[in-house]
Write a protein that holds these residues in place. Structure first.
Motif, PDB file in Angstrom:
ATOM      1  N   MET A   1      35.500  28.601  -8.908  1.00 52.27           N
ATOM      2  CA  MET A   1      34.565  28.953  -7.843  1.00 52.27           C
ATOM      3  C   MET A   1      33.500  29.944  -8.276  1.00 52.27           C
ATOM      4  N   SER A   2      33.336  30.184  -9.568  1.00 52.59           N
ATOM      5  CA  SER A   2      32.333  31.059 -10.168  1.00 52.59           C
ATOM      6  C   SER A   2      32.678  32.525  -9.948  1.00 52.59           C
TER       7      SER A   2
ATOM      8  N   GLU B   1      26.781  29.456   0.766  1.00 53.27           N
ATOM      9  CA  GLU B   1      27.709  28.507   0.158  1.00 53.27           C
ATOM     10  C   GLU B   1      28.968  28.458   1.016  1.00 53.27           C
TER      11      GLU B   1
ATOM     12  N   THR C   1      32.910  26.555   1.830  1.00 54.98           N
ATOM     13  CA  THR C   1      34.024  25.812   1.228  1.00 54.98           C
ATOM     14  C   THR C   1      35.127  25.552   2.239  1.00 54.98           C
TER      15      THR C   1
ATOM     16  N   ILE D   1      33.071  21.948  -1.652  1.00 52.01           N
ATOM     17  CA  ILE D   1      32.025  22.965  -1.576  1.00 52.01           C
ATOM     18  C   ILE D   1      30.725  22.341  -1.081  1.00 52.01           C
TER      19      ILE D   1
ATOM     20  N   ARG E   1      26.537  24.761  -2.751  1.00 52.21           N
ATOM     21  CA  ARG E   1      26.879  25.692  -3.821  1.00 52.21           C
ATOM     22  C   ARG E   1      25.617  26.340  -4.385  1.00 52.21           C
TER      23      ARG E   1
ATOM     24  N   SER F   1      23.574  28.034  -7.260  1.00 49.76           N
ATOM     25  CA  SER F   1      23.585  28.035  -8.722  1.00 49.76           C
ATOM     26  C   SER F   1      22.228  28.466  -9.255  1.00 49.76           C
TER      27      SER F   1
ATOM     28  N   ASN G   1      20.570  25.718  -3.778  1.00 46.05           N
ATOM     29  CA  ASN G   1      21.800  25.042  -3.374  1.00 46.05           C
ATOM     30  C   ASN G   1      21.854  23.698  -4.086  1.00 46.05           C
TER      31      ASN G   1
ATOM     32  N   ASN H   1      29.925  18.785 -10.084  1.00 48.37           N
ATOM     33  CA  ASN H   1      28.698  18.903  -9.318  1.00 48.37           C
ATOM     34  C   ASN H   1      28.367  17.492  -8.837  1.00 48.37           C
TER      35      ASN H   1
END
Length: 709
Positions: A96-97, A521, A523, A548, A551, A553, A569, A603
């Motif tokens: 989940m970063s 974001e 989830t 998700i 997201r 990024s 997103n 992704n």
């Protein structure tokens, strides 16, 4: 049996945290997952507890050592907006970063360079009582940012009797690099109604570097190649850019992966027992650090000016970076046991962080500067303040329901030099407020449910409601089932929205700067697991799926002759996997522990993996108590291949890292009742780790002594 509440200080004094390998599940108590004292076998979320005894066995110096060897989590590098990010680490949970991992110290948020990624070297192991790691979204209790999970670092608490610890530690790699000198002291006790716990820690490190190639480019001003990037040897004679032709096309540069640093921390916790049912608490913590290293900057301005207020940029150029940082935390809390069924907690805390960075050109003369100090640019200075007010009640409605309800208000102020290119401080603010409720419902003696609901209002983002439901069914000691559905969300941080700075990592422009509507974001997380114990075996498994939406990024945008990083997103993404935790007492004096994770990420827009998520992670250790005074710990860590995007000269290329296995060995010898000697070797077989993963110092030797009084 009638339930009742206790004052938390009484529980913390009575709680004796042994190594979990020899502790029954129903006697392990955690607080982070529900904000109540709860047996771990009644918690529906996946939770891992690392105790003080576990930490002492690996002779850890910082939180980074603990996470590396005990957690089974993924450490990521390069998540900070600076050239020195190669030497700074943060943590990702379930793909989940790092931005989705919420760090807490005693339940409090801490201020840093950016909202969530936090350098793990800053938190000394000597101050830690235990760590509770909650895997999966926890937004219903902790709001935005707890998207992937929560890591709550619980510091050593006051004790009834006087106790103290002193430890000295020294280490270096086989070449005498990456030296680490650490000294720590802690003291805990009680004087009448005042209980106290204080600590101090000093860590000094020397640099570890690796050679890398810097392929220098200069922006061509004038001539037939005007506006393009050229090697210094190809610059056109007679143009302003030709003044930079003294630069080499290529420099073989020592790049820092472990910085020269001096880190000092001091802090304490004080509790005053007003009476048997109420107490007042006070926390204070101070950190001061200096760090320096050498890196390859994507960009650094030269001192050649073709026009007023314009300087010709040089790309992929070696630079030196120095940081002077401070953090000062204050917290006040009041707890009142109003009745045996109703407990009130009030807390206010402030975390203030100050960062001062100086970035200079290594080859300043060739770039037109008279001295190295003259080449300094204001890369990233910041003043960050987080001010939080919290009120929480725990109420036993009846023998079947324990209610937890709370309100929270948090103000985040950031002054920084990264919101424009003037080099001056400007300020951005975000205000958060929330209300939440949780019900711990004992449906039957062997069936429990946890339901949670939270509403968050954020000044610069959409308001959000999150929901959670978890169920635990206990069949026997050997076999139990838990299932969990949880929603989590993360709002864009101030950097992702407002940064507008030409940094050593390249031009970064926040979503608001480029006119992009960056959504939170969100989830939906699904999980089912089984756990239990039988004689010498204890196990826990989980299958999870995170769906998700929107997201957030970092993406690279390109124009004709320039490029910049911004945040968008990336539509939908998913992470899914399987986790296994296994502990087995092979002999009375030999224990094994296994952490295994199989992870898949995607992704959905590009159909590619999410960056820097190992497909497989394995931690295996053997703890052997040879005699009453002598013990050995063998630990091995396997990290599978990871997808990432390499960007070079504004061109991106998909790549995968290689898998690697590191093996560590340490031994502890009890000199006397109150003193221990330890020695260890990390990475015994001198395995290499790729630079993009933070590299590795090679074989690392360390030794030290610990005293208790």
């Amino acid at each position: 049996m009638k339930k009742r509440l206790f004052l938390s200080i009484n529980l913390s004094i009575l709680l004796v945290t042994k190594s979990l390998a020899t502790t029954k599940l129903d006697s392990i108590t955690v607080t982070t997952a529900t904000k109540t004292q709860k047996s771990i076998d009644a918690v529906s979320a996946s939770i891992k507890v690392i105790t003080k005894e576990d930490i002492e066995k690996i002779n850890a110096e910082s939180l980074k050592d603990i996470i590396n060897k005990l957690s089974g989590l993924t450490i990521q590098y390069g998540t900070f907006p600076s050239a020195s990010s190669k030497s700074k680490s943060s943590i990702s949970i379930r793909g989940m970063s790092a931005n989705g991992t919420l760090f807490l110290i005693d339940g409090r948020r801490i201020a840093g360079e950016v909202k969530n990624p936090y350098d793990l070297d800053r938190i000394p192991a000597s101050s830690i009582e235990r760590i509770e790691i909650i895997k999966g979204p926890m937004s219903t209790l902790y709001g935005a940012d707890a998207l992937g999970g929560v890591i709550n670092i619980i510091t050593k608490k006051p004790t009834k009797n006087l106790q103290g610890d002193l430890s000295l530690r020294y280490g270096q790699n086989k070449k005498g690099e990456a030296k680490n000198k650490n000294i720590s002291l802690s003291l805990r006790g009680k004087e009448d109604k005042l209980l106290y716990s204080i600590f101090a820690n000093s860590t000094n490190t020397t640099a570890y570097t690796q050679k890398e190639k810097a392929e220098v480019l200069v922006q061509q001003i004038g001539g037939p190649n005007n506006g393009s990037k050229q090697k210094p040897s190809n610059l056109t004679l007679g143009t302003p850019s030709y003044a930079l032709s003294g630069l080499n096309d290529i420099y073989n540069q020592d790049i820092t992966y472990k910085e020269d640093s001096q880190i000092y921390t001091i802090g304490g916790r004080f509790d005053y027992l007003i009476d048997d049912n109420s107490k007042f608490g006070f926390d204070i913590n101070y950190l001061e650090e200096q760090r320096s290293g050498s890196y390859i900057a994507n960009f650094h301005p030269s001192n050649i000016s073709p026009a007023l207020n314009k300087k010709i940029p040089v790309f992929n150029i070696p630079i030196n970076s120095k940081d002077k940082n401070k953090r000062f935390d204050l917290a006040f809390d009041y707890e009142k046991l109003i009745t045996e069924n109703l407990n009130l907690n009030l807390r206010v805390y402030r975390s203030y962080y100050e960062k001062r960075n100086t970035t200079t050109a290594k080859y300043f003369k060739q770039m037109g500067y008279s001295s190295q100090s003259a080449s300094a640019i204001n890369a990233m200075n910041a003043n960050v303040q987080i001010l939080t007010y919290e009120a929480l009640i725990n109420y036993i409605l009846n023998n079947s329901h324990i209610l937890t309800a709370g309100v929270e208000k948090r103000d985040e102020n950031r002054e920084a030099t990264v919101f424009d290119n003037s080099g001056k401080m400007s300020e951005k603010k975000v205000d958060y407020s929330a209300i939440y409720i949780q019900d711990e419902w004992e449906i039957a003696k062997d069936l429990n449910a946890i339901l949670g609901l939270r509403y968050d209002r954020v000044s610069n983002a959409q308001n959000k409601t999150t929901f959670k439901i978890g169920i635990v069914k206990n069949f026997s000691d050997l076999f139990n089932i838990r299932t969990n559905f949880a929603q989590g969300y993360r709002t864009a941080d101030i950097r992702e929205l407002y940064i507008n700075k030409q940094t050593p990592n390249g031009l970064q422009q926040g979503a608001s700067v480029v006119g992009y509507d960056l959504k939170p974001e969100f989830t939906n997380s699904y999980e089912i697991g089984v756990f239990g114990e039988y004689e010498k075996l204890r196990y826990s498994t989980a299958i999870f799926f995170n769906n998700i939406k929107d997201r957030i990024s970092q993406v690279l945008k390109q124009n004709l002759n320039s490029s910049y990083y911004t945040f968008e997103n990336v539509s939908k993404a998913e992470t899914k996997g399987f986790e296994l935790e296994l502990s087995y007492n092979i002999l009375d004096n030999l224990t094994s522990n296994l952490s295994y994770t199989e992870l898949r990420t995607k992704n959905k827009l590009t159909n590619k993996d999410l960056e820097f998520n190992p497909k497989r992670t394995i931690n295996l250790s053997f703890d052997y108590q040879a005699t009453n005074d002598l013990s050995f710990l063998f630990n091995t860590r396997y990290m599978g291949k990871q997808y990432y995007t390499e960007i070079k000269n504004s061109i991106s290329e998909d790549k995968y890292t290689k898998n690697h296995t590191l093996v560590d060995l340490s031994t502890n010898y009890k000199i006397s009742k109150n003193s221990d000697f330890f020695i260890g070797i990390d990475n015994i077989f001198d395995k290499k780790v790729e630079e993009v993963l933070g590299a590795n110092v090679g074989i690392f030797f360390y030794t030290g002594v610990k005293f208790k009084f």
